[in-house]
Design a protein around this motif. Structure first.
Motif, mmCIF file in Angstrom:
data_model
loop_
_atom_site.group_PDB
_atom_site.id
_atom_site.type_symbol
_atom_site.label_atom_id
_atom_site.label_comp_id
_atom_site.label_asym_id
_atom_site.label_seq_id
_atom_site.Cartn_x
_atom_site.Cartn_y
_atom_site.Cartn_z
ATOM 1 N N LYS A 80 0.832 -1.201 0.000
ATOM 2 C CA LYS A 80 0.000 0.000 0.000
ATOM 3 C C LYS A 80 0.875 1.262 0.000
ATOM 4 O O LYS A 80 2.055 1.218 0.313
ATOM 5 N N THR A 81 0.243 2.377 -0.353
ATOM 6 C CA THR A 81 0.964 3.643 -0.480
ATOM 7 C C THR A 81 0.488 4.619 0.583
ATOM 8 O O THR A 81 -0.722 4.852 0.732
ATOM 9 N N VAL A 82 1.457 5.179 1.323
ATOM 10 C CA VAL A 82 1.159 6.118 2.400
ATOM 11 C C VAL A 82 1.844 7.449 2.095
ATOM 12 O O VAL A 82 2.990 7.474 1.647
ATOM 13 N N VAL A 83 1.132 8.546 2.337
ATOM 14 C CA VAL A 83 1.688 9.888 2.158
ATOM 15 C C VAL A 83 1.642 10.614 3.496
ATOM 16 O O VAL A 83 0.611 10.595 4.185
ATOM 17 N N PHE A 84 2.748 11.246 3.885
ATOM 18 C CA PHE A 84 2.810 12.054 5.106
ATOM 19 C C PHE A 84 2.817 13.529 4.703
ATOM 20 O O PHE A 84 3.547 13.934 3.799
ATOM 21 N N THR A 85 2.006 14.321 5.392
ATOM 22 C CA THR A 85 1.927 15.746 5.065
ATOM 23 C C THR A 85 1.753 16.555 6.331
ATOM 24 O O THR A 85 1.323 16.037 7.373
ATOM 25 N N GLY A 86 2.103 17.819 6.274
ATOM 26 C CA GLY A 86 2.003 18.665 7.455
ATOM 27 C C GLY A 86 3.236 18.562 8.332
ATOM 28 O O GLY A 86 4.221 17.907 7.989
#
Length: 681
Positions: free
Chosen positions: A610-616
């Motif tokens: 799966k693909t995870v994106v971190f932001t902030g």
């Protein structure tokens, strides 16, 4: 050699990364498996650093078989294999104080530490020996294993029991304790061993490291017992309870359990103090009883080590600071050309033997045609060579290039089969175009096919391959599975008894229905390592399906769409299966070997693939640490949100990525919930 790739185009960088992966893998095998390296430590380190620099500049070109993800080499089939409970990793290298300071800065960034927060390090000599893991259960030595490829090593338990420095029984140890260190031979003991070897007509060892490695990896423990081996601890693997809260405490605990620890092990409060200890160790290097090639630094706090974790093949919390190379002058007596299994013509320099750092060296790899031209090398030249560690050196300077003499003419025809030898566009390597008609390539391809990383056929070694090929029994890989037809003839040959013949044929039969990825790797397709072979078969399932796709009208495009397979690899696979004689050989092989469809051995988890994106702004961890956590779960940490994104972890100040996730209906969670996922996985 381009150190940073600053002047390379993207296509040139992809080509160079491919060649670096292949070259570094070969040198890993020579060093870790055969104890017969061909290049110096400094030369090897230069290749690794060039690869890292190119990957940093072209991150989208990082290969699945990248050397940055590889540790050591696959273990030999001569000894039983052991899967390590925890991987035995390699170390990243540094060659200057600036790089050591940068290491500490990386630690600070990853852990989000304040600039004034102290980062204590431990510093200890880096012994030039053979890595070994000792597993104790209930205080009793149960298993000893070499590092191997970092995941699978060789079982050397009976041999390790003969080493006096290794305790057989411990008191007060954790229920399960894996101790890791180096098996080595002192300089004095090494000299004495070679005197005895020469007197008895035995093998003369090139250096203490090779002597130690060869002695530990004997089938007969009595041979090991007769060799003066020592052991020095530097770490640990699996534990059922902590040894301490700092590296220094843990090492002291191991010392208290009876394990030898380097006398020059120190805890250093600052990086400058660690560098000062490096200088002291370097000054004492010649007087130490064993060979060392640098100093190892480790972050002292164990909780920080756990947070830092690992990247690819090495821990983020440790660094090897290497010593400068040693140099000497000698004469390049002649230049010989060797032909490898891929047809590459490799020049080898034969030197007037000279001592460098206590070791006599007589050979040097000259790499390729361009390197010879760059140095202006000719037979008879006086050269300066460089040696770092215990291996064959490199030529760093031609001292007589201005003397009038005919230049060396690199052959334009193969010295083995007289076929034309050419360099492909954009490459420096010159290759024989003879393919399977070239005896050098045929033999080397067969050796590769039966090797450990490929079909791993026990008992079918280099000498047997050469013998059977000379008899006309082996022309291609499929013929390996026809050797049973020659059982009667083989029984009549010297050295072959019924037991050994049946063992060989049994080992061959055991490889029918074998792992198709290893069979695909064994075909010797240019640029296709074992990792790339697995990636291809994950997508296509079988070699037949891969061949159909590769040979199709849109073969290159279809292959390039496979994750981890770039245009250079895709073209090589397409070209291989486009040739009718290769398709015939593969069809013949598949009919005899009968491999099943590929099944991935990776452990499946909820987050695998799966693909995870971190932001902030993340509050409890750095961005690097968050990505590392995702990778440990089997997920991919991406930088942008798309329809393929499975999860977004949003911290304070999340902007456009959060908005896009909401528009696409992608699941969004906070940092606290992400930490629960990590803890429960």
């Amino acid at each position: 050699m381009a150190a940073t790739g600053a002047n390379l185009t993207e296509a040139e960088a992809a080509n160079r990364l491919m060649r670096l992966a292949r070259e570094i893998a070969r040198h890993n095998q020579l060093y870790h498996d055969r104890d017969a390296p061909e290049i110096s430590d400094a030369d090897y380190d230069a290749l690794v650093r060039e690869n890292a620099a190119l990957e940093a500049r072209f991150p989208h070109l990082v290969r699945q078989d990248s050397p940055s993800a590889v540790v050591g080499a696959a273990p030999t089939s001569a000894l039983a294999k052991v899967t390590h409970a925890r991987p035995m990793l390699s170390l990243e290298n540094a060659f200057s104080p600036d790089e050591v300071h940068e290491f500490v800065r990386r630690v600070r960034r990853f852990l989000s530490l304040a600039e004034d927060e102290p980062v204590a390090l431990t510093a200890e000599p880096k012994i030039d020996g053979l890595s070994c893991s000792l597993r104790y259960e209930g205080g009793k030595l149960m298993l000893a294993a070499t590092r191997g490829d970092g995941t699978v090593g060789e079982d050397v338990t009976p041999n390790a029991r003969t080493i006096g420095d290794i305790p057989q029984q411990l008191g007060g140890a954790p229920a399960v304790l894996e101790v890791r260190g180096e098996v080595y031979m002192s300089k004095e003991d090494f000299a004495g061993l070679n005197v005895r070897q020469e007197a008895s007509g035995g093998k003369i060892f090139a250096n203490p490291r090779n002597a130690a490695a060869g002695s530990l990896r004997q089938k007969d423990p009595a041979i090991t017992a007769a060799r003066p081996l020592r052991f020095l601890v530097h770490g640990w693997g699996e534990l059922t309870e902590p040894l301490g809260s700092t590296q220094a405490e843990c090492v002291e605990r191991l010392r208290g359990l009876g394990f030898p620890v380097a006398e020059l092990f120190r805890r250093c409060e600052t990086v400058d103090e660690a560098l000062g200890h490096y200088a002291a160790i370097e000054h004492a290097r010649a007087d130490l009883p064993f060979d060392i090639d640098g100093v190892v630094y480790k972050v002292d706090r164990i909780d920080w080590q756990e947070r830092l974790g690992t990247v690819a093949r090495a821990p983020r919390w440790a660094l090897a600071h290497k010593f400068p190379a040693e140099k000497a002058e000698t004469t390049l007596e002649r230049i010989e050309i060797q032909v490898g299994r891929t047809g590459k013509l490799t020049p080898v320099g034969r030197l007037t033997p000279v001592g460098v750092g206590g070791v006599i060296v007589a050979n040097v790899t000259l790499h390729n045609r361009d390197e010879i031209a760059r140095l202006g090398l000719r037979e008879g030249d006086r050269v300066r060579i460089q040696r770092a560690g215990d291996v064959i050196p490199q030529v760093v300077e031609n001292l007589t290039r201005d003397e009038p003499r005919e230049p060396f003419r690199f052959p334009d025809h193969c010295p083995q089969c007289s076929s034309e030898a050419v360099a492909e566009e954009g490459e420096v390597d010159v290759r024989c175009t003879g393919g399977l008609i070239c005896p050098a390539q045929r033999i080397e391809r067969l050796k590769h096919f039966v090797s450990r990383g490929a079909m791993d056929i026990d008992g079918l070694g280099e000498k047997s391959i050469e013998e059977f090929a000379a008899l006309g029994w082996l022309h291609g890989p499929a013929d390996v599975f026809r050797l049973g037809e020659h059982r009667g003839e083989l029984l009549g040959r010297e050295g072959w008894k019924e037991k050994s013949v049946d063992a060989l044929l049994g080992a061959i039969d055991a490889r029918r229905g074998f792992d198709p990825a290893r069979l695909l790797f064994g075909l010797g397709i240019r640029h296709v390592g074992i990792v790339t072979a697995k990636d291809l078969l994950k997508c296509f399932g079988t070699i037949d399906a891969l061949q159909a796709a590769a040979a199709g009208e849109n073969g290159i495009a279809e292959l390039s769409s496979v994750e981890g397979v770039g245009p250079v690899v895709a073209e090589a696979v397409h070209d291989f299966f486009h040739e009718e004689h290769n398709r015939r050989e593969v069809a013949d092989l598949l009919a005899l070997a009968r491999p099943a469809a590929y099944v991935s051995q990776a452990r499946e988890t909820e987050w695998s693939g799966k693909t995870v994106v971190f932001t902030g702004s993340l509050q409890t961890m750095s961005r690097d640490e968050a990505k590392a956590q995702a990778e440990k779960l089997g997920a991919r940490a991406a930088g942008t949100v798309s329809a393929k994104t499975d999860l977004v972890v949003a911290g304070p100040g999340a902007g456009s990525k959060l908005k896009k996730a909401e528009e696409l209906g992608v699941r969004v969670i906070g940092e606290e919930e992400w930490q629960r996922i990590v803890a429960e996985a």
